[in-house]
Design a protein around this motif. Sequence first.
Motif, PDB file in Angstrom:
ATOM      1  N   TRP A  21      37.439 -85.480 -58.593  1.00  0.00           N
ATOM      2  CA  TRP A  21      36.262 -84.658 -58.324  1.00  0.00           C
ATOM      3  C   TRP A  21      36.004 -84.480 -56.828  1.00  0.00           C
ATOM      4  CZ3 TRP A  21      31.629 -85.569 -62.161  1.00  0.00           C
ATOM      5  CH2 TRP A  21      32.036 -85.195 -63.448  1.00  0.00           C
ATOM      6  N   SER A  22      36.253 -85.498 -56.011  1.00  0.00           N
ATOM      7  CA  SER A  22      36.028 -85.304 -54.574  1.00  0.00           C
ATOM      8  C   SER A  22      37.017 -84.283 -54.029  1.00  0.00           C
ATOM      9  CB  SER A  22      36.116 -86.629 -53.801  1.00  0.00           C
ATOM     10  OG  SER A  22      37.421 -87.156 -53.802  1.00  0.00           O
ATOM     11  N   SER A  24      38.098 -81.703 -55.582  1.00  0.00           N
ATOM     12  CA  SER A  24      37.718 -80.352 -56.017  1.00  0.00           C
ATOM     13  C   SER A  24      36.284 -79.982 -55.631  1.00  0.00           C
ATOM     14  CB  SER A  24      37.893 -80.222 -57.534  1.00  0.00           C
ATOM     15  OG  SER A  24      37.039 -81.129 -58.215  1.00  0.00           O
ATOM     16  N   GLY A  25      35.595 -80.866 -54.899  1.00  0.00           N
ATOM     17  CA  GLY A  25      34.253 -80.542 -54.425  1.00  0.00           C
ATOM     18  C   GLY A  25      33.157 -80.706 -55.461  1.00  0.00           C
ATOM     19  N   ARG A  26      33.442 -81.413 -56.555  1.00  0.00           N
ATOM     20  CA  ARG A  26      32.425 -81.631 -57.588  1.00  0.00           C
ATOM     21  C   ARG A  26      31.535 -82.804 -57.204  1.00  0.00           C
ATOM     22  NH1 ARG A  26      35.627 -81.668 -63.196  1.00  0.00           N
ATOM     23  NH2 ARG A  26      33.510 -81.745 -64.001  1.00  0.00           N
ATOM     24  N   HIS A  27      30.236 -82.637 -57.360  1.00  0.00           N
ATOM     25  CA  HIS A  27      29.292 -83.701 -57.035  1.00  0.00           C
ATOM     26  C   HIS A  27      29.471 -84.862 -58.001  1.00  0.00           C
ATOM     27  CE1 HIS A  27      27.448 -80.416 -54.792  1.00  0.00           C
ATOM     28  NE2 HIS A  27      26.905 -81.386 -54.053  1.00  0.00           N
ATOM     29  N   THR A  28      29.717 -86.049 -57.436  1.00  0.00           N
ATOM     30  CA  THR A  28      30.023 -87.226 -58.237  1.00  0.00           C
ATOM     31  C   THR A  28      29.118 -88.369 -57.831  1.00  0.00           C
ATOM     32  OG1 THR A  28      32.340 -86.561 -57.921  1.00  0.00           O
ATOM     33  CG2 THR A  28      31.929 -88.618 -59.104  1.00  0.00           C
ATOM     34  N   TYR A  92      22.940 -81.853 -61.664  1.00  0.00           N
ATOM     35  CA  TYR A  92      24.017 -81.223 -60.911  1.00  0.00           C
ATOM     36  C   TYR A  92      25.298 -82.059 -60.873  1.00  0.00           C
ATOM     37  CZ  TYR A  92      20.325 -78.052 -59.292  1.00  0.00           C
ATOM     38  OH  TYR A  92      19.301 -77.145 -59.226  1.00  0.00           O
ATOM     39  N   THR A  96      29.969 -78.025 -58.502  1.00  0.00           N
ATOM     40  CA  THR A  96      30.220 -77.771 -57.090  1.00  0.00           C
ATOM     41  C   THR A  96      28.995 -77.086 -56.483  1.00  0.00           C
ATOM     42  OG1 THR A  96      31.144 -75.575 -57.454  1.00  0.00           O
ATOM     43  CG2 THR A  96      32.690 -77.456 -57.536  1.00  0.00           C
ATOM     44  N   THR A  97      28.895 -77.103 -55.174  1.00  0.00           N
ATOM     45  CA  THR A  97      27.778 -76.423 -54.508  1.00  0.00           C
ATOM     46  C   THR A  97      27.744 -74.933 -54.859  1.00  0.00           C
ATOM     47  OG1 THR A  97      27.668 -78.062 -52.742  1.00  0.00           O
ATOM     48  CG2 THR A  97      26.748 -75.883 -52.261  1.00  0.00           C
ATOM     49  N   GLN A  99      28.659 -73.471 -57.573  1.00  0.00           N
ATOM     50  CA  GLN A  99      28.160 -73.343 -58.947  1.00  0.00           C
ATOM     51  C   GLN A  99      26.635 -73.515 -58.984  1.00  0.00           C
ATOM     52  OE1 GLN A  99      30.697 -76.400 -60.663  1.00  0.00           O
ATOM     53  NE2 GLN A  99      31.811 -74.858 -61.868  1.00  0.00           N
ATOM     54  N   THR A 108      21.406 -77.021 -51.089  1.00  0.00           N
ATOM     55  CA  THR A 108      22.227 -78.124 -50.597  1.00  0.00           C
ATOM     56  C   THR A 108      21.490 -79.401 -50.990  1.00  0.00           C
ATOM     57  OG1 THR A 108      21.231 -78.540 -48.420  1.00  0.00           O
ATOM     58  CG2 THR A 108      22.916 -76.778 -48.549  1.00  0.00           C
TER      59      THR A 108
END
Length: 194
Positions: A21-22, A24-28, A92, A96-97, A99, A108
């Motif tokens: 996820w990091s 691909s920019g997904r909030h984890t 969230y 991703t941001t 999305q 943000t």
Amino acid sequence: MTDSPLHEDQLWLVRHGETEWSASGRHTSTTDLPLTEAGEAGARALVGALAGVEFAQVLTSPRQRARRTAELAGFGHAQTDGDLAEWDYGDYEGLTTPQIQETVPGWTIWSHPSPGGESATEVAARLDRIVAKARAVDGKTLVFAHGHSLRALTARWLGLDVSEGRLFVLDTSTLSVLGVDRGAQVVRRWNVMP
């Protein structure tokens, strides 16, 4: 507290190695993902940068990505501290941001709330406890944690609002050092790749 001429650094920060996820920019935050192969290699690369440094205390987020990074970097004995967990993104999580911005333009983590997650005030309160722990020991503190929590921790170390963490971009498997210079809390090194 005064600095020696050799710069008594107080708080050493390591962002965990890469996860799926990091990358691909997904909030984890609460999703407990393992490191990727590249993440494990990045964590191992930290060994040399940390070798020979004496730490008065070593703390890690409870998430496996941080604990595994600590282990691979040579600090399997790190004490788990829930205050180092990543910012809770609530609804969230996993997005991703871009999305999130489809429904909340300009969103943000630094400027908008995360429904069902933590507020900036809540994040500041727990990271202030980490700052207090680092200041309470005689010597260096090493922490293994996450992108947003470490950026927010840096803001709090510097006496800034959590929102100012936006100014400190932080990559995976990096080392940063916060310290004290002539009585002022400072950044000594930032986002260093081993």
